[in-house]
Design an enzyme around this catalytic site. Structure first.
Site, mmCIF file in Angstrom:
data_model
loop_
_atom_site.group_PDB
_atom_site.id
_atom_site.type_symbol
_atom_site.label_atom_id
_atom_site.label_comp_id
_atom_site.label_asym_id
_atom_site.label_seq_id
_atom_site.Cartn_x
_atom_site.Cartn_y
_atom_site.Cartn_z
ATOM 1 N N HIS A 1 0.856 -1.193 0.000
ATOM 2 C CA HIS A 1 0.000 0.000 0.000
ATOM 3 C C HIS A 1 0.888 1.236 0.000
ATOM 4 C CE1 HIS A 1 -3.179 2.809 1.153
ATOM 5 N NE2 HIS A 1 -4.011 1.864 0.776
ATOM 6 N N ASP B 1 -7.849 -5.358 -0.030
ATOM 7 C CA ASP B 1 -8.309 -6.237 -1.117
ATOM 8 C C ASP B 1 -7.947 -7.691 -0.901
ATOM 9 O OD1 ASP B 1 -7.489 -3.402 -2.807
ATOM 10 O OD2 ASP B 1 -9.483 -4.277 -2.982
HETATM 11 C C1 SDX Z 1 -6.196 0.011 -2.872
HETATM 12 O O1 SDX Z 1 -4.448 4.541 -2.051
HETATM 13 C C2 SDX Z 1 -5.360 3.896 -1.446
HETATM 14 O O2 SDX Z 1 -5.772 4.249 -0.336
HETATM 15 C C3 SDX Z 1 -5.930 2.703 -2.168
HETATM 16 C C4 SDX Z 1 -6.947 1.862 -1.387
HETATM 17 C C5 SDX Z 1 -8.234 2.620 -1.133
HETATM 18 O O3 SDX Z 1 -8.949 2.248 -0.204
HETATM 19 O O4 SDX Z 1 -8.574 3.531 -1.933
HETATM 20 O O5 SDX Z 1 -6.370 1.463 -0.146
HETATM 21 C C6 SDX Z 1 -7.345 0.614 -2.174
HETATM 22 O O6 SDX Z 1 -5.955 0.336 -4.002
HETATM 23 C C7 SDX Z 1 -5.300 -0.948 -2.121
HETATM 24 C C8 SDX Z 1 -4.081 -1.426 -2.963
HETATM 25 C C9 SDX Z 1 -4.576 -2.544 -3.895
HETATM 26 N N1 SDX Z 1 -3.520 -2.870 -4.872
HETATM 27 C C10 SDX Z 1 -2.903 -4.073 -4.822
HETATM 28 O O7 SDX Z 1 -3.048 -4.916 -3.940
HETATM 29 C C11 SDX Z 1 -1.976 -4.335 -6.005
HETATM 30 C C12 SDX Z 1 -0.614 -4.857 -5.497
HETATM 31 N N2 SDX Z 1 0.043 -3.762 -4.786
HETATM 32 C C13 SDX Z 1 1.009 -2.956 -5.528
HETATM 33 O O8 SDX Z 1 0.677 -2.740 -6.854
HETATM 34 C C14 SDX Z 1 1.506 -1.747 -4.726
HETATM 35 O O9 SDX Z 1 1.799 -2.188 -3.477
HETATM 36 C C15 SDX Z 1 0.630 -0.508 -4.641
HETATM 37 C C16 SDX Z 1 0.218 0.001 -5.973
HETATM 38 C C17 SDX Z 1 -0.575 -0.796 -3.812
HETATM 39 C C18 SDX Z 1 1.465 0.583 -3.948
HETATM 40 O O10 SDX Z 1 2.518 0.853 -4.772
HETATM 41 P P1 SDX Z 1 3.564 2.028 -4.389
HETATM 42 O O11 SDX Z 1 3.257 2.683 -3.128
HETATM 43 O O12 SDX Z 1 3.727 2.893 -5.581
HETATM 44 O O13 SDX Z 1 4.835 1.218 -4.083
HETATM 45 P P2 SDX Z 1 5.883 0.787 -5.168
HETATM 46 O O14 SDX Z 1 5.171 0.265 -6.378
HETATM 47 O O15 SDX Z 1 6.848 1.905 -5.320
HETATM 48 O O16 SDX Z 1 6.561 -0.482 -4.462
HETATM 49 C C19 SDX Z 1 7.596 -0.280 -3.500
HETATM 50 C C20 SDX Z 1 8.459 -1.526 -3.625
HETATM 51 C C21 SDX Z 1 8.832 -1.832 -5.068
HETATM 52 O O17 SDX Z 1 10.049 -2.544 -5.003
HETATM 53 P P3 SDX Z 1 11.441 -1.670 -5.332
HETATM 54 O O18 SDX Z 1 11.240 -1.039 -6.680
HETATM 55 O O19 SDX Z 1 11.499 -0.647 -4.201
HETATM 56 O O20 SDX Z 1 12.524 -2.715 -5.287
HETATM 57 O O21 SDX Z 1 7.684 -2.664 -3.178
HETATM 58 C C22 SDX Z 1 7.494 -3.569 -4.265
HETATM 59 C C23 SDX Z 1 7.772 -2.800 -5.547
HETATM 60 O O22 SDX Z 1 8.267 -3.678 -6.551
HETATM 61 N N3 SDX Z 1 6.102 -3.985 -4.203
HETATM 62 C C24 SDX Z 1 5.675 -5.239 -4.351
HETATM 63 C C25 SDX Z 1 4.284 -5.180 -4.169
HETATM 64 N N4 SDX Z 1 3.913 -3.917 -3.927
HETATM 65 C C26 SDX Z 1 5.048 -3.184 -3.950
HETATM 66 N N5 SDX Z 1 6.344 -6.391 -4.645
HETATM 67 C C27 SDX Z 1 5.568 -7.500 -4.718
HETATM 68 N N6 SDX Z 1 4.238 -7.540 -4.543
HETATM 69 C C28 SDX Z 1 3.552 -6.395 -4.272
HETATM 70 N N7 SDX Z 1 2.235 -6.416 -4.102
#
Ligand code: SDX
Length: 431
Positions: free
Chosen positions: A308, A366
């Site tokens: 998140h 989720d």
């Molecule tokens: C919702 O914003 C909100 O409040 C949203 C929400 C709401 O109520 O409105 O809470 C609802 O959207 C919840 C999130 C649902 N999405 C998912 O579950 C999809 C999987 N999650 C990711 O796509 C991700 O965690 C996000 C999009 C939720 C957050 O992404 P960020 O904050 O932009 O973080 P990032 O992509 O920069 O990741 C940071 C690091 C990265 O690694 P590095 O580049 O630093 O090496 O963490 C890794 C990412 O690769 N990473 C993950 C991961 N999520 C982040 N690696 C594996 N699996 C994951 N799920």
């Protein structure tokens, strides 16, 4: 906003600029850069808005480190256990918990707006039966501005109020109709003698051929899912609604924009993607393979339902939903649900893995919602429409707060331009 009591000094090319700092009632201080470009001729750069406060709001507060979520100051776990969705809607819209009389009046106003214009039925018929319900919802909600002209003037507080009630009241009807259309069953009309969650379940699962009794435990679980998804500060879809509304667009068009944004798998589409991922994993012995893929920089696969932007601790909503998942599955007699077993084992293995703990990637809202919704009989394609239905009150509350702000300005970000500098056109015969 309270007056600034301190400032930050920015020095560029030997020149110093004082930037006011505002201290909120909760959360980080903000540095006011509104005059920066006029004073210093520079932009700030924050494409994912990771360090940017886009508005001044009093509705919802999230502390990502503590795993706290407050709606008008009330913790989400207390609202989930002691309140119910329409009361939370009232709280988000008007800022305080309602008196019994105000709650009764509010619920009565919502109930009397649950039907949609009969002519809108024909909009559904324009879609293929295999259309994703989210595609139908984007279209039908956007089309509401063609049916409810008497609540599209955003400068009229009364019309804003009517549009708000209409959106909250009609979203379950539209979502249920989208579902019925895709499974080829006749639409079910809402009933005024049912509560909000029971009405939605009835419109989704009743058929004209027999009576339908709503299971009160499922209705309670449904209402809790609505409550847990109601609002969430300035997430992507809420920010979309705010930006669309800043141009003066009508509320129905702005909510349709929010629905479109929510659909993405990184946002509200994650509940569908998460359940599909759990099904693809299938059995606990395959979990290490998927965890390895999620950690592999060269593999775009991510654990859906994990991570998140704000929560760097447990998402408090996931904690509540995990409890609800156990209750609903026990009720449905599927307490040995293989998908739930995979989910619990995946959570355990992921959280024991340094990659996830170091990056603070915990289950989010989720992760468990899809398990509950599937146990209740919904297809995965209905998971995000249910999220959109629930979040409508958050979008509307944030919209009302913004539209009511006398200092409202159209949102118009700038850019870091790295394209071609000026050059003359070359006639085709000279290329
Ligand atoms: C919702 O914003 C909100 O409040 C949203 C929400 C709401 O109520 O409105 O809470 C609802 O959207 C919840 C999130 C649902 N999405 C998912 O579950 C999809 C999987 N999650 C990711 O796509 C991700 O965690 C996000 C999009 C939720 C957050 O992404 P960020 O904050 O932009 O973080 P990032 O992509 O920069 O990741 C940071 C690091 C990265 O690694 P590095 O580049 O630093 O090496 O963490 C890794 C990412 O690769 N990473 C993950 C991961 N999520 C982040 N690696 C594996 N699996 C994951 N799920």
């Amino acid at each position: 906003m309270a007056d600034s009591t301190k400032s930050a000094t920015l020095e560029i090319d030997g020149k110093k600029y004082e930037l006011p700092i505002f201290s909120p009632t909760a959360g980080p201080d903000v540095v006011d850069i509104r005059k920066l470009y006029a004073q210093a001729g520079v932009f700030t750069y924050d494409p994912g808005f990771t360090s940017t406060a886009a508005c001044d709001s009093t509705i919802t507060y999230i502390d990502g480190d503590k795993g706290e979520l407050l709606h008008r100051g009330y913790p989400i776990d207390q609202l989930a256990s002691k309140s119910h969705y329409l009361e939370v809607c009232y709280l988000l819209l008007y800022g305080e918990l309602p008196s019994p009389a105000h709650l009764e009046d509010f619920e009565s106003r919502v109930t009397s707006h649950t039907m949609i214009h009969e002519q809108m039925m024909y909009l559904f018929r324009g879609f293929r039966r295999d259309a994703h319900p989210m595609a139908i919802m984007v279209g039908v909600v956007g089309a509401m501005s063609a049916f409810y002209h008497d609540s599209t003037d955003i400068n009229d507080p009364w019309q804003r109020e009517v549009a708000s009630i209409r959106m909250i009241a009609k979203m379950p009807t539209i979502a249920a109709m989208a579902y019925k259309y895709t499974i080829g069953q006749p639409f079910e009309y809402p009933r005024n003698d049912l509560d909000y969650a029971s009405n939605f379940l009835k419109m989704c699962f009743a058929v004209p051929a027999e009576d339908y009794e709503v299971n009160p435990i499922l209705a309670r679980a449904m209402d809790r899912i609505f409550t847990l998804h109601a609002d969430h500060e300035q997430n992507a879809s809420t920010s979309t609604v705010r930006l669309a509304s800043s141009s003066g667009a009508n509320p129905f068009a702005c909510i349709a924009a929010g629905i479109a944004c929510l659909w993405g798998p990184a946002h509200g589409g994650a509940n569908q993607a998460c359940l599909e991922m759990l099904k693809k994993i299938g059995t606990p012995d395959r979990i290490p393979e998927f965890i390895a893929r999620a950690k592999d920089k060269d593999d775009p696969f991510r654990l859906m339902g994990f991570g998140h932007r704000v929560y760097k601790n447990f998402d408090p909503r996931a904690t509540v939903l995990k409890q609800s998942a156990d209750e609903v599955l026990e009720l449905m007699g599927i307490d040995d649900n293989p998908i739930l077993q995979v989910a619990k084992e995946l959570e355990k293995q992921a959280l024991a893995d340094p990659y996830f703990s170091e990056k603070k990637l915990f289950p989010n809202v989720d992760f468990y919602s899809g398990i509950i919704l599937e146990a209740m009989g919904f297809p995965t394609s209905m998971f995000t429409p249910i999220f959109a239905l629930s979040r409508t009150v958050g979008w509307i509350s944030q919209w009302k707060e913004m539209i009511g702000d006398p200092q409202l300005k159209i949102g118009r970000p700038r850019q870091l331009y790295n394209g071609s500098t000026m050059r003359d056109y070359v006639d085709i015969e000279n290329r």
